[in-house]
Every structure is written in C-alpha cells, then in structure tokens.
Write an enzyme that holds these catalytic residues in place. Sequence first.
Site, PDB file in Angstrom:
ATOM      1  N   ARG A 302       0.828  -1.211   0.000  1.00  0.00           N
ATOM      2  CA  ARG A 302       0.000   0.000   0.000  1.00  0.00           C
ATOM      3  C   ARG A 302       0.861   1.259   0.000  1.00  0.00           C
ATOM      4  O   ARG A 302       0.523   2.251  -0.653  1.00  0.00           O
ATOM      5  CB  ARG A 302      -0.971  -0.040   1.183  1.00  0.00           C
ATOM      6  CG  ARG A 302      -2.044  -1.069   0.919  1.00  0.00           C
ATOM      7  CD  ARG A 302      -3.081  -1.247   1.974  1.00  0.00           C
ATOM      8  NE  ARG A 302      -4.103  -2.164   1.435  1.00  0.00           N
ATOM      9  CZ  ARG A 302      -5.072  -2.716   2.114  1.00  0.00           C
ATOM     10  NH1 ARG A 302      -5.199  -2.454   3.397  1.00  0.00           N
ATOM     11  NH2 ARG A 302      -5.937  -3.513   1.546  1.00  0.00           N
ATOM     12  N   HIS A 441      -6.569  -0.285  -7.054  1.00  0.00           N
ATOM     13  CA  HIS A 441      -5.874  -1.520  -6.656  1.00  0.00           C
ATOM     14  C   HIS A 441      -5.280  -1.399  -5.245  1.00  0.00           C
ATOM     15  O   HIS A 441      -5.161  -0.328  -4.702  1.00  0.00           O
ATOM     16  CB  HIS A 441      -4.858  -1.995  -7.713  1.00  0.00           C
ATOM     17  CG  HIS A 441      -3.733  -1.058  -8.030  1.00  0.00           C
ATOM     18  ND1 HIS A 441      -2.715  -1.406  -8.878  1.00  0.00           N
ATOM     19  CD2 HIS A 441      -3.455   0.190  -7.612  1.00  0.00           C
ATOM     20  CE1 HIS A 441      -1.868  -0.423  -8.968  1.00  0.00           C
ATOM     21  NE2 HIS A 441      -2.283   0.555  -8.222  1.00  0.00           N
ATOM     22  N   GLU A 442      -4.965  -2.565  -4.678  1.00  0.00           N
ATOM     23  CA  GLU A 442      -4.512  -2.663  -3.282  1.00  0.00           C
ATOM     24  C   GLU A 442      -5.545  -2.111  -2.300  1.00  0.00           C
ATOM     25  O   GLU A 442      -5.196  -1.447  -1.327  1.00  0.00           O
ATOM     26  CB  GLU A 442      -3.161  -1.953  -3.080  1.00  0.00           C
ATOM     27  CG  GLU A 442      -1.963  -2.703  -3.582  1.00  0.00           C
ATOM     28  CD  GLU A 442      -1.796  -4.091  -2.983  1.00  0.00           C
ATOM     29  OE1 GLU A 442      -2.314  -4.336  -1.883  1.00  0.00           O
ATOM     30  OE2 GLU A 442      -1.173  -4.934  -3.649  1.00  0.00           O
ATOM     31  N   GLY A 443      -6.808  -2.360  -2.573  1.00  0.00           N
ATOM     32  CA  GLY A 443      -7.871  -1.895  -1.680  1.00  0.00           C
ATOM     33  C   GLY A 443      -8.366  -0.534  -2.132  1.00  0.00           C
ATOM     34  O   GLY A 443      -7.617   0.443  -2.120  1.00  0.00           O
ATOM     35  N   GLN A 448     -10.215   1.455   2.248  1.00  0.00           N
ATOM     36  CA  GLN A 448      -9.195   2.114   3.103  1.00  0.00           C
ATOM     37  C   GLN A 448      -9.873   2.952   4.189  1.00  0.00           C
ATOM     38  O   GLN A 448      -9.417   3.011   5.328  1.00  0.00           O
ATOM     39  CB  GLN A 448      -8.272   3.021   2.275  1.00  0.00           C
ATOM     40  CG  GLN A 448      -7.538   2.340   1.133  1.00  0.00           C
ATOM     41  CD  GLN A 448      -6.592   1.252   1.587  1.00  0.00           C
ATOM     42  OE1 GLN A 448      -6.064   1.291   2.693  1.00  0.00           O
ATOM     43  NE2 GLN A 448      -6.387   0.258   0.744  1.00  0.00           N
TER      44      GLN A 448
END
Length: 604
Positions: A302, A441-443, A448
């Site tokens: 992240r 992407h990545e959450g 978040q």
Amino acid sequence: MADKFMSMKNLTFTLHSRGGKYRSITPDYLNDHNPKTIDMVFKAAFDLGKKVLHPMFEEMDRNPPQLTDGSVRVHKGVRPMLETLGEDGWISALFPERWEGENMPSSLLLCINFIFATANYSASVYAGLTMGAANLILSFGSEHLQNTYLPPMLAGKWQGTMALTEPEAGTSLGDLATEAVPIEQGKSEDGQYKITGEKIFISAGDHDGVDNVVHLMLARIKGAPAGVKGISLFVVPKFRPDDKGNLVDNDVTVTQVFHKLGYRGAPITGLRLGEKENCIGYLVGEEHRGLLYMFQMMNNARLEVGMGATSIATAAYHSALTYCRARCQGRKITAPKDSMPVPIIGHADVRRMLLFQRAVAEGSLSLILQCGMYEDILAKDPSQKDCHLLLELLTPVAKTYPSEMGILSTSTAIQCFGGYGYCDDFPVEQHFRDMRIHTIHEGTTGIQGMDLLGRKLTMDAGRALGLLKQEMEAAIAAAQQHQELSEMALDLSRAMAMLEKTTLNLGDVAMEKGPDAYLADASLFLEMFGIMVIGWQWLTMADAALVALGKEGLKKKDALFYKGKVHVARYFFSYELPKMEGLATTLEKSGQMTLTVPEDCFTD
Ligand SMILES: Cc1cc2nc3c(=O)[nH]c(=O)nc-3n(C[C@H](O)[C@H](O)[C@H](O)COP(=O)(O)OP(=O)(O)OC[C@H]3O[C@@H](n4cnc5c(N)ncnc54)[C@H](O)[C@@H]3O)c2cc1C
C-alpha cells in the site's frame, strides 16, 4: 517528452527532514547509510531511470501489451531493463546478503522506486511486483521454494506476481473460489496441490520479457472453511521445474489482456488454471494462513501504491512547471496593452495551480517517507511497538491521499497546459490516465476508509491516534520556534482538535446506530484525516527548511529552494487545511443519509 521528471534536491531534503520522537530515539534508522552514500545510490538510480526507463515512457503507452498465440508480448525494452535491474542488484536490494542483497532500509527502497516511477510508472512496476512476490517466498516459503525461485526472480529473469482477484472476488477476497486439492495427501517436498480456477486483473501475469512467471496465488484447499480463514497461499509458476530440473508447462492459460485507461505499459491478465488438470501449486507456509501472509506484505504494497501515485503527480508537476515557464500568454491586468505577453507562471491563478500540485506531490512524498522511517525503526528495534501502531494507522492515508489527490493534481497539470494538456503532444494526459488506477488496486478508497475508521482507530483501545497526536505535537512545538510558522502551528493544533471532536461524534453514532452507520461516511473521514496528516508533514518540512535557511554560506539556488518550501507550506495551510471544516460539518450533519436512501429510488 519532458526531460525533467523529478528533483533530486527535493527527494534528499524530504528524506533527511524526518522529525518526531522516534527519529530522535533511533537516529541511525538508515543503518550505515550516510548522506554521501545515499546520494550515490540515488544518482545511480536516476541515471538508470533517465537512460533506460524514461525513453520508453510514451512508446509503452502507445503500444500496449498484446496477447498473441497464448502469450503476452510487451515492449522490447522490458527484457533488457529487467536484466539490468537484476544484474545491478536493484531487485535484490532489500534482501539479506545470502541472496546477494544489501538489507536496504525501506525508506531508501521507497526513494529508489520513486525515482524509477517518476521516470516511467508502468516500467517500474515489473520489478516492484517481483520484489514483493520474492519477499513473500523469503518470509514464509520453505528452503526448497526459496532456493528454486529466488535466484531467477532476483536476477530479473523470472517475473513475480500477486494473484488474488477473481471474477466474483475482488474487494471481498473471502469469496474466492480457486481450488487446491492435495496431491499424495500433501506429503511431497513443498506440499503440492492441483490448482483449478480463474484469476483476473493480474498485473504482469504473463509476458515475453522474462523466461517464467511465478504467481503468489491465493486459493482455497478443498474442504477448507468458508471465508477468509480458509484461504491458503501457493507458488504457482507458469513453467514448473520437473525432477530433472527442466522447466515444463504448468497449465496456466492466459485468457485475456485487459485494455486499460492508463498504466498501459504493463499487462493485466486473465488467467485460467488447470484447464488440463495439470496445474500444480506449492503451498507457502501453513494451510489456511494465506490471507494473513498476504496482509503482512500489504502495508508495504500500500505504501508502494501511494508512492506510485506520488511519483506520477511529481512527474506531471515538473512537466507543467517547464511549460508554465516557457508559454507566454496574456499580460498582467495593470500592464500596458502593447507590452509583451508574459510567461503564464506570472499569473496568480497559474501559480496557484503549481502550488497545489507541489502541495500534493511533496506532501505525499513526505508522508510516505515518514511511514518508511517507522518501518525502518521497527526493523532495527522490534521493541518499538508504537512505531508499528503508527504505521498501521497511517498506511490507509499514505495509500489514499496521494492516489485521490493525485487525480486532481495531474488534472491540474493538464489545466496548466490549456488545450495542449488535453492532447497527446505533452505527457500530462498520460500521467492523468496512469494516475487513475491507484484509488482502485490494493484496496479501494472505500475499503481504506473503513480500515482507518473501523480497525485502525479502534485497535489497542484507540492508542494509535494518541501516538499520532504526540508526533504532531512535537512538530507543532518545533515549528513554534519560528515566528513565521507560529500561525500554522496554531492552525494544526485546531485541526487536531477538530478531528478529535469528529471522531468522538462518530463514536456516539456507533453507540446509537451501530457499525453500519459508523462506517457509512468512512471515505469522508479518511479524506479529512488525510488533510490533517499532510498538514503535519508540511509543518515539519517548513520547519526543516527554515532551519536550513538559517545556516551561513547558503548558495542562492539552495536558499530559493528552502524559501519555496515555506511558501508551499503557507499555501497548504491557507488553501487546503480549511477544507477539513467542510468535511467535519458534513460528517456531523449527514445523518448517514446514504444508509437510508432506498435502492429503488435510484430510478433510471
Ligand atoms: C490495473 C489493475 C491492476 C491490478 N492488479 C492486480 C494484481 O496484480 N493482483 C490482483 O490480485 N488484483 C489486481 N487488480 C485487481 C484489484 O485489486 C481489484 O480491481 C480491486 O480489489 C477491486 O475489486 P473489483 O474490481 O472486483 O471491484 P469490486 O469489489 O466489485 O468493487 C466495486 C466498488 O464497490 C465498492 N465496494 C465493494 N465492496 C464494498 C463494501 N463491502 N463496502 C463498501 N464498498 C464496497 C468498492 O470500493 C468499489 O468502489 C488490479 C486491478 C487493476 C484495474
């Protein structure tokens, strides 16, 4: 193509201007690296960025990857780039000496990735993915897996990926359905499993710039519990080594290459596994702990996403700056009508746009390096558990602020160019497109926000927010030593109090209405939190700049750099920090109405 994509002066200033309690306890958090050795490393990275990555920036975008005869063809420069990054030790830099690495501190690695990504974001992603995948094998894989996979991966000959997403399991990974069935009751050397299933959106999931692709893949062992607790982690290569060490086809089929808005120099692929019932996966670590392993790497991934966004915003700003200095248009309102047109940087509104881009890009860089510092302190001294809490708290912010604000910042870069910004004569339209992925992407940002409000603020009985407050108070106290910063210091204290009040109000909402209401506006809370945190970073940088300005014998160029920093801090506190008030009002008055608007009111 812009020849200037970043400022080395700004990068080193930002790295060295870290403040706070934990830095004073562990001043040597960069191990044996000193400013001189750091400059040498950064210079080498910059040369590589300029000579190898940057020249392919436009070409990779204009000629995106193609699926031909079952494999993905990428830009011809990808293979030599990866070989160089492998041979010169960039991919292994973070690894221990046993793997010919240097144990490089996270902060420096983040800076190097920043340099590469400002040069060419898409190109930088290939090696970054391999590093992350190899690190997972190193952290949790068996000796045999490490010996088989790490050498060719770290040499840049084999690509690493993170293969999580499936058509029906994106945000909700607990629903993933890729199945793993033990072979010979799982008694083979690495725990071998037959894999069947489908993955989508896998970055660098196949390409001809390498000899093999190694997927770090999440799958569910047959009979495992439903949900996230039943997920395991596997190494699933494109070609698997047989008993004699030959590479044989592992039944991983590329079903498609997705056509993307931006970040087009790197492929994202659809994969089918075990079409011929001949796909073997090797268990990493223990069964059912796959998501846990992934999450241990997630903080870093992240931060890398935040850094990718920061890099693109930085490169776009430098393009805009060059253009605003060169483009002559209009005159000052008070100038004679027959006077020469002035460079547009002379107009207040254009300078506002440039200040906004710097506020976002440099503030984001500062926050990510603050997180890198906490990571490094923790690696050096694991007893510093508070650094872990701070890192946990700040990671969703460091991922999201650069990504969300980077969209506005690259859009503002386009605005600086007027009509040319909208055309592909200049790189800013590409930066704008490349930027857009980072909130996804990545959450996603929504996830978040829920992570920050639902998990990070409440962990350890809310201790992390108290620690952050202490760090910010230290920055406020340091800034109060300069009269020029006293008003900003006061503003940050007020911002902190405002955020505390909002947090308490939301706590009441949770008590009265339950968790759905508490989390309904989590993205807005994250936005408000992000502005406050970046304000803290700007106050820290302004303080460091004023300290540097107080030194004797400064060169004029350096003095202008430090003065510029203070001006951007002033901009942030005048134009950006007040946005917290609007968000605080919304968070107080929304009544979480989004929860109660009936779905059938969304008429066509
Ligand atoms: C360019 C690119 C590269 C990628 N690279 C990889 C990769 O290398 N490896 C990999 O595994 N994946 C990768 N992905 C996949 C990426 O991680 C997913 O797209 C992302 O997790 C979102 O999943 P989704 O697309 O299924 O969206 P969905 O999960 O369908 O979400 C759609 C929207 O609904 C919201 N939403 C969903 N659930 C909730 C909820 N419970 N509460 C509130 N809001 C919710 C989301 O925030 C989002 O805004 C990549 C994707 C892209 C586009």
